[in-house]
Design a protein around this motif. Sequence first.
Motif, short mmCIF file in Angstrom:
data_model
loop_
_atom_site.label_atom_id
_atom_site.label_comp_id
_atom_site.label_asym_id
_atom_site.label_seq_id
_atom_site.Cartn_x
_atom_site.Cartn_y
_atom_site.Cartn_z
N LYS A 36 0.89 -1.15 0.08
CA LYS A 36 -0.09 -0.10 -0.03
C LYS A 36 0.83 1.30 0.13
CE LYS A 36 -4.42 -1.15 0.21
NZ LYS A 36 -5.29 -0.84 -0.92
N GLY A 37 2.03 1.42 0.64
CA GLY A 37 2.92 2.56 0.85
C GLY A 37 3.40 2.73 -0.55
N ILE A 38 3.62 1.71 -1.38
CA ILE A 38 4.25 1.77 -2.81
C ILE A 38 3.30 2.14 -3.82
CG2 ILE A 38 5.33 0.60 -4.78
CD1 ILE A 38 6.92 -1.19 -2.69
N THR A 39 1.95 1.50 -3.68
CA THR A 39 1.20 1.71 -4.76
C THR A 39 0.21 3.08 -4.61
OG1 THR A 39 -0.37 -0.05 -3.64
CG2 THR A 39 0.90 -0.74 -5.70
N THR A 40 -0.43 2.92 -3.35
CA THR A 40 -1.55 3.85 -3.05
C THR A 40 -0.56 5.27 -2.53
OG1 THR A 40 -3.07 2.43 -2.24
CG2 THR A 40 -3.38 4.83 -1.46
N GLY A 41 0.60 5.06 -1.83
CA GLY A 41 1.13 6.38 -1.30
C GLY A 41 2.06 6.65 -2.44
N PHE A 42 3.08 6.00 -2.75
CA PHE A 42 4.06 6.82 -3.84
C PHE A 42 3.44 6.96 -5.21
CE2 PHE A 42 7.38 5.92 -7.05
CZ PHE A 42 8.11 7.16 -6.63
N ILE A 43 2.90 5.74 -5.55
CA ILE A 43 2.55 6.02 -6.87
C ILE A 43 1.33 6.73 -7.25
CG2 ILE A 43 1.63 4.82 -9.21
CD1 ILE A 43 3.42 2.47 -8.12
#
Length: 121
Positions: free
Chosen positions: A63-70
């Motif tokens: 979630k940090g990578i997809t929802t957060g960063f991207i």
Amino acid sequence: MQYLFIFLGGAVGALLRYLLSFINTSFEMPIGTFIANLCGAFLMGFLGTLAIQYFNNSPMLKKGITTGFIGSLTTFSTFQFELVQFFESGSFILLIVYALTSYIFGILLCFLGVRLGAKIS
């Protein structure tokens, strides 16, 4: 704890998006938004595919990578606003070119990201 991962990823993505916005100053087309969205499309395909394989046991990181960063790197609302600005200024050719290249290359890059992610995993 999941919110912390989303927050941290979002902070990095938003900062990168902000830095890319400075590219817009010398072009008729909003290059910063274009680059951010195309990079985000590729990364979503690539990292999303890798996340399914490698981060299944760590949904917070996923979630940090997809929802957060991207999610904070890409900007659908700015893209739509820029299209409306082209329409209102009568720049119909730019509107069509920007919309079509964004959608076509976005889908293509996401597809390539998925394929590359699948090869690596």
